[in-house]
Design a protein around this motif. Structure first.
Motif, PDB file in Angstrom:
ATOM      1  N   GLN A  26       0.840  -1.210   0.000  1.00 36.49           N
ATOM      2  CA  GLN A  26       0.000   0.000   0.000  1.00 36.49           C
ATOM      3  C   GLN A  26       0.861   1.241   0.000  1.00 36.49           C
ATOM      4  N   GLU A  27       1.906   1.183   0.816  1.00 29.60           N
ATOM      5  CA  GLU A  27       2.789   2.348   0.898  1.00 29.60           C
ATOM      6  C   GLU A  27       3.447   2.606  -0.441  1.00 29.60           C
ATOM      7  N   ASN A  29       2.270   1.883  -3.271  1.00 31.98           N
ATOM      8  CA  ASN A  29       1.248   2.429  -4.148  1.00 31.98           C
ATOM      9  C   ASN A  29       1.107   3.935  -3.969  1.00 31.98           C
ATOM     10  N   THR A  30       1.006   4.370  -2.731  1.00 32.91           N
ATOM     11  CA  THR A  30       0.856   5.810  -2.468  1.00 32.91           C
ATOM     12  C   THR A  30       2.084   6.569  -2.912  1.00 32.91           C
ATOM     13  N   VAL A  33       1.854   7.016  -6.609  1.00 28.51           N
ATOM     14  CA  VAL A  33       0.904   8.082  -6.932  1.00 28.51           C
ATOM     15  C   VAL A  33       1.557   9.439  -6.697  1.00 28.51           C
ATOM     16  N   GLY A  34       2.265   9.538  -5.581  1.00 27.63           N
ATOM     17  CA  GLY A  34       2.958  10.788  -5.279  1.00 27.63           C
ATOM     18  C   GLY A  34       3.978  11.147  -6.334  1.00 27.63           C
ATOM     19  N   LYS A  44      10.806  11.512  -0.665  1.00 25.85           N
ATOM     20  CA  LYS A  44       9.781  10.505  -0.951  1.00 25.85           C
ATOM     21  C   LYS A  44      10.202   9.612  -2.114  1.00 25.85           C
TER      22      LYS A  44
ATOM     23  N   HIS B 118      -0.204   2.974 -11.510  1.00 24.63           N
ATOM     24  CA  HIS B 118      -0.445   4.299 -10.916  1.00 24.63           C
ATOM     25  C   HIS B 118      -1.502   5.014 -11.739  1.00 24.63           C
ATOM     26  N   TYR B 156      -9.683   0.476  -4.398  1.00 21.96           N
ATOM     27  CA  TYR B 156     -10.307   1.766  -4.096  1.00 21.96           C
ATOM     28  C   TYR B 156     -11.769   1.645  -3.707  1.00 21.96           C
ATOM     29  N   ILE B 192      -7.615   9.096  -3.393  1.00 18.45           N
ATOM     30  CA  ILE B 192      -6.386   8.423  -3.832  1.00 18.45           C
ATOM     31  C   ILE B 192      -5.188   9.346  -3.645  1.00 18.45           C
ATOM     32  N   GLY B 193      -5.380  10.618  -3.980  1.00 21.60           N
ATOM     33  CA  GLY B 193      -4.264  11.542  -3.857  1.00 21.60           C
ATOM     34  C   GLY B 193      -3.974  12.311  -5.124  1.00 21.60           C
TER      35      GLY B 193
END
Lengths: 124, 195
Positions: A26-27, A29-30, A33-34, A44, B118, B156, B192-193
């Motif tokens: 999960q991390e 994944n985020t 996205v970032g 990051k 992503h 999600y 999600i961001g």
């Protein structure tokens, strides 16, 4: 999250490891996205590598413990799964076993017993 | 040799025929008297040897087996009413291996984490979010639409109405995931961001 160390996680139970794996993914994944949204910054972005390697470590430990348990389970059994048998090379696996090779004719056995190789010494 | 006995008589220690009496009289050295419960009859006490008993038992057994087996000369033949002969169905057993070939079953490498790489945050992707209630993802090229739908649902917690995919010139797969009307793509994007 700090990096995962193999020695730290070897003691954990399999479902704990699974949970940790989920969290790590999960991390990741985020973080990804970032990366796309351009938020993180260098820190990051550098974290991505750590998380990827941590995931790898968790998977390694999971797999190693599973394999070790299975080897213990099949120890001494006649039929083992093929990936638990010794690998060596294909030709070596097809050779005669040491026991099969040592089999002798009765005639030869008797002859060897009756006429063993003698050693002599000349008295000085 | 005494006559053949059709009805097996395992306890037939008494012989009725005179021939057997003669046989027992001229029996071999091993002569053991084996009287039944009622040993003495009006006739003289019969001396029945072990050999005689075994012989009677074996002939009786053979007769019984022959009856059960049936006569080989007049056996029932199957009637084939069609001109073609097809192989009859034989027993097909299920596999019951003595050992699994692989000790550990292969793990699924294309799980929902691996399917969705992503989301896209380009201008046109943003337009899609606002106007068409769709999210745009870069997706593993090995994933197909049902897989993508399931992965989006799992990751999600949204239902997809339909999914359109295309493969980009740089080799990656892009998936336009139109959400169902009761979901708002903007909210999900915030969650999600991607904003």
């Amino acid at each position: 999250m700090t990096r995962v160390k193999c020695s730290k996680i070897r003691g954990k139970k399999p479902d704990e490891l699974q949970k940790q794996l989920e969290e790590l993914r999960q991390e990741l994944n985020t973080l990804r996205v970032g990366k796309v949204t351009g938020s993180g910054g260098a820190q990051k972005l550098g974290k991505i590598r750590n998380v990827r390697k941590s995931i790898a470590r968790v998977l390694i430990v999971t797999h190693q413990t599973t394999k070790a348990n299975l080897r213990a389970l099949y120890h001494g059994k006649k039929y083992k799964p093929k990936d638990l048998r010794k690998r060596k090379t294909r030709a070596i696996r097809r050779l005669l076993s040491p026991k099969e090779k040592s089999v002798q004719l009765k005639k030869i056995q008797r002859r060897q017993w009756a006429f063993p190789q003698r050693t002599f010494a000349v008295k000085a | 040799m005494g006559p053949k006995k059709e009805a097996p008589a395992p306890a037939a220690k008494k012989k009725d025929t005179p021939a057997t009496a003669a046989a027992t009289a001229t029996a071999s050295a091993k002569k053991t008297t084996k009287p039944a419960g009622s040993a003495t009859t009006t006739a003289a006490t019969k001396v029945v040897t072990k050999e005689r008993k075994e012989k009677v038992k074996s002939t009786a057994l053979k007769a019984k087996q022959r009856v059960a087996r049936g006569n080989q000369l007049t056996r029932n033949r199957k009637v084939y009413s069609k001109p073609t002969f097809r192989r009859p169905h034989t027993l097909r057993l299920q596999r019951s291996p003595k050992y699994p070939r692989r000790s550990v079953p292969k793990r699924n490498r294309l799980d929902h984490f691996a399917i969705i790489k992503h989301p896209l945050t380009t201008e046109s992707a943003m337009k899609k979010i606002e106007d068409n209630n769709t999210l745009v993802f870069i997706v593993s090229i090995r994933a197909n639409k049902p897989m993508i739908k399931a992965a989006v649902k799992k990751m999600y917690d949204v239902d997809a109405e339909k999914i359109n995919t295309l493969i980009r010139p740089d080799g990656e797969k892009k998936a336009y995931v139109r959400l169902k009307a009761d979901h708002d793509a903007l909210d999900v994007a915030n969650r999600i961001g991607i904003i």
